[in-house]
Design a protein around this motif. Structure first.
Motif, PDB file in Angstrom:
ATOM      1  N   GLN A 290       0.679  -0.986  -0.188  1.00 17.24           N
ATOM      2  CA  GLN A 290      -0.022  -0.230  -0.141  1.00 17.24           C
ATOM      3  C   GLN A 290       0.939   1.375   0.087  1.00 17.24           C
ATOM      4  OE1 GLN A 290      -3.737   0.546   0.210  1.00 17.24           O
ATOM      5  NE2 GLN A 290      -2.748   2.816  -0.388  1.00 17.24           N
TER       6      GLN A 290
ATOM      7  N   HIS B 166      -5.243  -1.297  11.164  1.00 18.47           N
ATOM      8  CA  HIS B 166      -5.960  -1.298   9.941  1.00 18.47           C
ATOM      9  C   HIS B 166      -5.833  -0.162   8.880  1.00 18.47           C
ATOM     10  CE1 HIS B 166      -9.636  -3.610  11.085  1.00 18.47           C
ATOM     11  NE2 HIS B 166      -8.922  -3.444  12.074  1.00 18.47           N
TER      12      HIS B 166
ATOM     13  N   PHE C   3      -6.745   1.969   5.682  1.00 22.92           N
ATOM     14  CA  PHE C   3      -7.516   2.288   4.838  1.00 22.92           C
ATOM     15  C   PHE C   3      -6.997   3.023   3.143  1.00 22.92           C
ATOM     16  CE2 PHE C   3     -10.008   1.584   8.854  1.00 22.92           C
ATOM     17  CZ  PHE C   3     -10.582   0.371   8.539  1.00 22.92           C
ATOM     18  N   SER C   4      -7.814   2.599   1.995  1.00 23.22           N
ATOM     19  CA  SER C   4      -7.376   3.864   1.122  1.00 23.22           C
ATOM     20  C   SER C   4      -8.941   3.730   0.774  1.00 23.22           C
ATOM     21  CB  SER C   4      -6.808   2.585  -0.307  1.00 23.22           C
ATOM     22  OG  SER C   4      -7.227   1.647  -0.893  1.00 23.22           O
TER      23      SER C   4
ATOM     24  N   ASP D  10     -12.577   0.913  -0.653  1.00 21.66           N
ATOM     25  CA  ASP D  10     -11.723  -0.373   0.027  1.00 21.66           C
ATOM     26  C   ASP D  10     -13.469  -0.966   1.377  1.00 21.66           C
ATOM     27  OD1 ASP D  10      -9.645  -0.927   0.207  1.00 21.66           O
ATOM     28  OD2 ASP D  10      -9.157  -0.327   1.543  1.00 21.66           O
TER      29      ASP D  10
ATOM     30  N   GLN E  70     -11.548  -5.449   0.505  1.00 22.85           N
ATOM     31  CA  GLN E  70     -11.192  -6.326   0.456  1.00 22.85           C
ATOM     32  C   GLN E  70     -10.033  -5.025   1.568  1.00 22.85           C
ATOM     33  OE1 GLN E  70      -8.166  -7.753  -1.308  1.00 22.85           O
ATOM     34  NE2 GLN E  70      -9.724  -9.482  -2.041  1.00 22.85           N
ATOM     35  N   THR E  71      -9.957  -5.408   2.940  1.00 19.62           N
ATOM     36  CA  THR E  71      -9.352  -4.310   3.754  1.00 19.62           C
ATOM     37  C   THR E  71      -7.778  -4.741   4.171  1.00 19.62           C
ATOM     38  OG1 THR E  71     -10.555  -5.178   5.696  1.00 19.62           O
ATOM     39  CG2 THR E  71     -10.917  -3.208   4.836  1.00 19.62           C
TER      40      THR E  71
ATOM     41  N   ILE F 141      -5.982  -5.468   6.724  1.00 21.22           N
ATOM     42  CA  ILE F 141      -5.079  -5.113   8.236  1.00 21.22           C
ATOM     43  C   ILE F 141      -4.099  -5.886   8.712  1.00 21.22           C
ATOM     44  CG2 ILE F 141      -6.728  -5.795  10.109  1.00 21.22           C
ATOM     45  CD1 ILE F 141      -9.221  -5.912   8.471  1.00 21.22           C
TER      46      ILE F 141
END
Lengths: 519, 193
Positions: free
Chosen positions: B130, B155, B157-158, B161, B164-165, B167
């Motif tokens: 990421q 976590h 986040f993009s 999302d 699919q996260t 984590i």
């Protein structure tokens, strides 16, 4: 901010800062909403209805009473919703207050607005009203909607908001670099870049199944329809049972084929009607920074999407499309895949039905200027794809069939042996369709079975990359790669491990070194 | 611009144009198998396995209690089948937990100047990266078990999302917070405000 609120509402000054109501015709909109809610919940009321059926039959006036009661409630709630509905444009944001018991206050700043949609349900059109929906790009519940405005004021409002945004962006740019930008005056210029004739729409109806659009209207009555026809059949003295028992096999075969063709014909006609209803009078026009799509026979939809918000271009071709050389071009934005299940969503998408390849290329040129999708040679994926599916799908089925035949040695069932053969052929076809290509700026994916879908992914819109490998893939140095975009995830399975890794590092480099915005 | 249709490989970019993406040293570096991978807390696989086994055991005990209890008798057929079905599910679940244990032992991450990478899986291995400039927000979460054992989940986040996260579980709390702060102080995110 102060400056903003001054130049915004030139058209309708009375809305400035004051909470205002929408036109009374908005009550119709609320009534429609409540009726939809009631219809969606009819399912839960069925058991009650079932229990009370005998009593209702005995005294139909109770049913009438219940019906009018519900209708009265719906209308009452609609009127109240209308009375409590207030909106204003204040300090650069849209504010909406609504709700009878549970009050809701939405505050949506102009610069957060992703799309502005103008919708004209059929009951608005004779009176020249429209509803204006602002999409914040977040959850649907954060969508602000001005229920009933005059069409021209809705349009001018949208114009103002987009101008306001453009102006802000330009002034921001000026603050940063003092460059003189002349885009200000071009904002209003709107040129139509694509229209669809009825022929095109009919073609779209033939190649893509749009029956469900009609089914949505028909669904509540489907039981009655079936009952009606089965009664009719009985009336004609058609006895299917005796036919199956007495007629020779080839005749039954003919019946089945004829019936199949008959239904296919009906479906096609329905699909064409569905396509025409949805896409009637389709125009795609372009302003300085936006695409605007207008269409619809009964409910008129107007969707405006900033070009920079488009994440991916998808060209879908069903097998019939490949015969006619047409394709459906879709330009997806945020969370497109999440909403895909909802057929209503199609109306709000930037989708251009049944265009020719050259038109598709011309439209795409506005969005992704340097893309090379139309003259790209695709690399194929590994043959391991075939082995994998044969191993996990065809082999178990074949084994199952073998066991079956060991017990029931019925020669009539030999036709079942075609299943593994057909499956293998499909897997091979699927493998043939898979392909990918890449430049520094774009990634292209091609996949499909009978038809073919092509994806054009701009590298700078990618949010995350992941590579996955099973134990066996690692041993044969093969990997799958997946690109996560704001619109959803797109993957290429089973390619060379080194290519996957190179692709990953190049993509990361492009994203991280350029710092280009994905919005 | 020509596409790379033959297997010509793109040049892997490294420190050119002042672009750098070096490894960021974390609190205590522990590199085991992959050269750049930092493993999550060594206690995490064990704790995760324990939680799984306890859940299975509790359900089994409730189940056994239902069958043994003297108050009412269950229909014979139901008893016969439910024991076998639950047995099957419990067995599969145990196998999954065992795989999870193996996978968690191989769970790791790698924080660089420009991106964060997660390594996970055992038979099915997955490496996701990421870029920090695409991160929308970050959360450090702690469940009750995490709090007892001083671990935390990170976590990331993009945009878009929903399904699919990203984590990373089983990080020591300080490490998770270190990563979060490093990312929050990244200049791209700072500029964006």
């Amino acid at each position: 901010m102060a400056e903003l609120s001054q130049n915004l509402p030139q058209g309708d000054t009375e809305t400035q800062g004051n909470w205002s109501q929408v036109a009374p015709i908005g009550i119709l909109y609320f009534i429609q909403n409540f009726i939809v809610i009631v219809l969606n919940n009819v399912f839960y009321m069925l058991p009650i209805l079932f229990l009370l059926w005998d009593k209702l039959k005995a005294s139909p006036w109770i049913a009438l009473l219940i019906f009018t009661g519900i209708l009265g409630l719906v209308i009452g709630f609609a009127v109240l919703s209308f009375v409590f509905f207030r909106y204003r444009l204040f300090e650069g944001s849209v504010e909406v207050k609504s709700g009878i018991i549970f009050k809701k206050h939405i505050n949506l700043p102009f610069n957060r607005i992703q799309n502005v949609k103008i919708e004209q349900p059929f009951y608005y059109r004779p009176f020249g009203y429209a509803s204006l929906a602002f999409d914040s790009g977040g959850s649907l519940s954060q969508e602000a909607r001005l229920i009933a405005l005059r069409l021209d004021s809705a349009q001018s409002l949208r114009q103002q908001i987009s101008e306001n945004k453009a102006e802000r962006e330009i002034t921001e740019a000026r603050h940063e670099s003092f460059t003189d930008s002349s885009t200000r005056h071009d904002v209003i210029n709107e040129t139509v870049i694509n229209t669809r004739s009825i022929g095109d729409l009919a073609m779209h109806g033939v190649t893509s199944n749009r029956v469900y659009l009609l089914l949505a209207f028909v669904a509540p009555f489907i039981d009655d329809i079936i009952e009606y026809f089965s009664d009719r059949f009985a009336g004609w003295g058609l006895n299917i049972q005796s036919h199956i028992e007495n007629d020779p096999t080839w005749q039954i075969g003919l019946y089945v084929i004829a019936l199949f063709l008959f239904f296919l014909g009906i479906m096609t006609v329905l699909s064409i009607i569905g396509a025409i209803i949805l896409f009637w009078g389709f125009t795609l026009s372009k302003t300085q920074e936006k695409f605007i799509r207008r269409s619809g026979l009964i409910n008129r939809h107007e969707v405006a999407v900033p070009i920079s918000r488009i994440q991916i271009a998808i060209m879908k071709q069903d097998w019939l499309d490949t015969l006619f050389g047409r394709m459906n071009l879709r330009l997806d934005q945020l969370n497109a895949q999440a909403n895909a299940a909802n057929p209503e969503a199609l109306a709000n998408k930037l989708m251009i039905p049944s265009v020719f390849a050259y038109q598709c290329r011309d439209i795409l040129a506005y969005v992704f200027p340097e893309h090379q999708l139309h003259n790209t040679a695709f690399l194929s994926i590994k043959k391991m794809f075939i082995t994998r599916f044969v191993l996990w799908l065809v082999l178990p089925i074949t084994l199952g069939l073998t066991v079956l035949f060991a017990y029931h040695d019925d020669p009539n069932w030999w036709i079942l042996w075609l299943t593994p053969v057909a499956l293998s052929a499909l897997i091979w076809l699927r493998w043939r369709r898979w392909g990918f290509a890449y430049t520094d700026d774009y990634i292209y994916i091609k996949k499909g079975l009978l038809g073919v879908d092509r994806y054009c992914i701009p590298v700078h819109k990618i949010q995350r990359v992941s590579i996955s490998q099973s134990y066996w893939m690692r041993r044969s140095q093969v990997a799958s790669i997946k690109f996560h975009l704001a619109s959803g995830g797109y993957s290429i399975p089973l390619i060379d491990e080194t290519i996957a890794k190179q692709l990953q590092s190049v993509i990361l480099y492009q994203i991280e070194s350029q710092a280009r915005s994905w919005m | 611009m020509a596409t790379n249709t033959d297997k010509k490989l793109l040049d892997v970019p490294n420190a050119q144009n002042g672009f750098s993406n070096q490894l960021i040293e974390t609190v205590n570096e522990a590199q085991i198998d992959s050269p750049n991978m930092t493993h999550v807390a060594t206690t995490y696989p064990g704790i995760s396995l324990m939680v799984g086994v306890v859940v299975i055991a509790v359900i089994s005990i409730i189940f056994a209690g239902l069958i043994i209890q003297p108050l009412f008798a269950l229909p014979e057929q139901l008893e016969y089948w439910s024991i076998r079905i639950w047995g099957g599910i419990a067995l599969l679940w145990c196998l999954l937990e065992a795989y999870e244990y193996g996978a968690n032992k191989r769970l790791g991450y790698c924080l660089r100047e420009q991106d964060i990478t997660m390594f996970k899986g055992w038979l099915f291995r997955k490496i996701s990266t990421q870029p920090i400039c695409r991160i929308q927000h970050i959360e450090v979460k702690q469940g009750p078990v995490d709090r007892k054992s001083g671990l935390a989940k990170l976590h990331v986040f993009s945009a878009g999302d929903l399904t699919q996260t990203f984590i990373i579980p089983g990080l020591e709390k300080e490490k998770a917070e270190f990563i979060r702060n490093t990312i929050l102080h990244h200049k791209e995110l700072q500029q964006r405000g």
